[in-house]
Write a protein that holds these residues in place. Sequence first.
Motif, short mmCIF file in Angstrom:
data_model
loop_
_atom_site.label_atom_id
_atom_site.label_comp_id
_atom_site.label_asym_id
_atom_site.label_seq_id
_atom_site.Cartn_x
_atom_site.Cartn_y
_atom_site.Cartn_z
N ILE A 192 -6.69 0.02 20.34
CA ILE A 192 -7.55 0.21 21.24
C ILE A 192 -7.23 -0.18 22.68
O ILE A 192 -7.66 0.48 23.82
CB ILE A 192 -9.27 -0.10 21.05
CG1 ILE A 192 -9.49 0.57 19.54
CG2 ILE A 192 -10.24 -0.15 21.91
CD1 ILE A 192 -10.64 -0.07 18.78
N SER A 193 -6.84 -1.45 22.54
CA SER A 193 -6.31 -2.05 24.05
C SER A 193 -5.35 -1.16 24.66
O SER A 193 -5.30 -1.13 26.00
CB SER A 193 -6.02 -3.47 23.64
OG SER A 193 -6.84 -4.34 23.07
N GLY A 196 -7.01 1.79 25.98
CA GLY A 196 -7.76 1.74 27.23
C GLY A 196 -6.85 1.44 28.38
O GLY A 196 -7.45 1.79 29.61
N ILE A 199 -5.57 4.89 29.75
CA ILE A 199 -6.89 5.58 30.26
C ILE A 199 -7.17 5.05 31.75
O ILE A 199 -7.10 5.65 32.69
CB ILE A 199 -8.04 5.59 29.59
CG1 ILE A 199 -8.09 6.55 28.24
CG2 ILE A 199 -9.27 6.11 30.41
CD1 ILE A 199 -9.01 6.21 27.14
N GLY A 200 -7.00 3.70 31.78
CA GLY A 200 -7.17 3.09 33.19
C GLY A 200 -6.09 3.62 34.18
O GLY A 200 -6.16 3.97 35.29
N LEU A 218 -13.30 -0.71 31.21
CA LEU A 218 -12.70 -0.29 29.92
C LEU A 218 -12.37 -1.83 29.07
O LEU A 218 -12.51 -1.95 28.01
CB LEU A 218 -11.74 0.54 30.16
CG LEU A 218 -12.00 2.06 29.92
CD1 LEU A 218 -10.76 2.99 30.53
CD2 LEU A 218 -12.58 2.57 28.62
N GLN A 219 -11.65 -2.73 30.04
CA GLN A 219 -11.28 -3.88 29.46
C GLN A 219 -12.44 -4.66 28.92
O GLN A 219 -12.21 -5.25 27.53
CB GLN A 219 -10.70 -4.56 30.61
CG GLN A 219 -10.17 -6.16 29.93
CD GLN A 219 -9.49 -6.80 31.23
OE1 GLN A 219 -9.76 -6.56 32.39
NE2 GLN A 219 -8.61 -7.72 30.86
N ILE A 222 -13.60 -2.99 25.69
CA ILE A 222 -12.58 -3.57 24.59
C ILE A 222 -12.78 -4.63 23.94
O ILE A 222 -13.03 -5.08 22.73
CB ILE A 222 -11.37 -3.05 25.17
CG1 ILE A 222 -11.18 -1.64 25.25
CG2 ILE A 222 -10.34 -3.61 23.85
CD1 ILE A 222 -9.73 -1.26 25.97
#
Length: 243
Positions: A192-193, A196, A199-200, A218-219, A222
């Motif tokens: 997931i990290s 994310g 995506i960022g 997002l960070q 997460i």
Amino acid sequence: MTQSARDLESTFGRALQLLVRNWFIIIPGLVLAVIGAALSYAIVALFVGSYAVSGDGSADAAAIPSLISAILTLVMGILIAILQLAFVTGMAGGSWEHGKASFRDGWAAFSHRSLQTFIALLVLFIVGFCATALIVPTFYLSLVAYVIFFVYTMASVIIGRNEAIAGLVESCRMALANFLPTLSVVALIFAISWLGARIGDLIGQANPLLGSIAAAVLQQAIVAYAALVIVGEYLKLRATPRP
């Protein structure tokens, strides 16, 4: 007794539900990130500026402001890390126990568990340094073992109210008794990290300002989800009778 795949899946799903319901868990991390960046800038500007005004241009004259700036930045970073860990973990615990998180849960965790959190962080740093030093001879297995076996440490210290060393020991015991579920938790968090971060980056390529904001949100989302998953697993494993 180890958890089944269905038990683990229920933890992931419930953690996501709790994050959506208690989305404001991300707020302390965002606020602390802004405060940390502002204070870092202020510290550097203050001491570098004072040297520029009063310094004589020598290396010795520059060393003292630089040292003070580095020490203050380190202390501030440790304090912010403790605050974020306490608030996010405490609010995650409140989410699992009551279904509803509150900032009071985070403040209670910080005010009552900050010293043990600091000690646990210090020990984790030392052990992590040793694990990193051994990555070549162990083919990265030392670092993988470090992440897996100590993943429940902060939940044990903050939610379980254990002393720092006892928290590390309990985390190792839980991870060893439930190795595959714990490995799945760690793998999911890393996946997931990574997603994310990607995506960022994509948003940042289209709009740098929007990308920075999106990456920060997002960070923290997460981090909050990871805390919810880890705390949820910790509470389940702690309630499981030992064989």
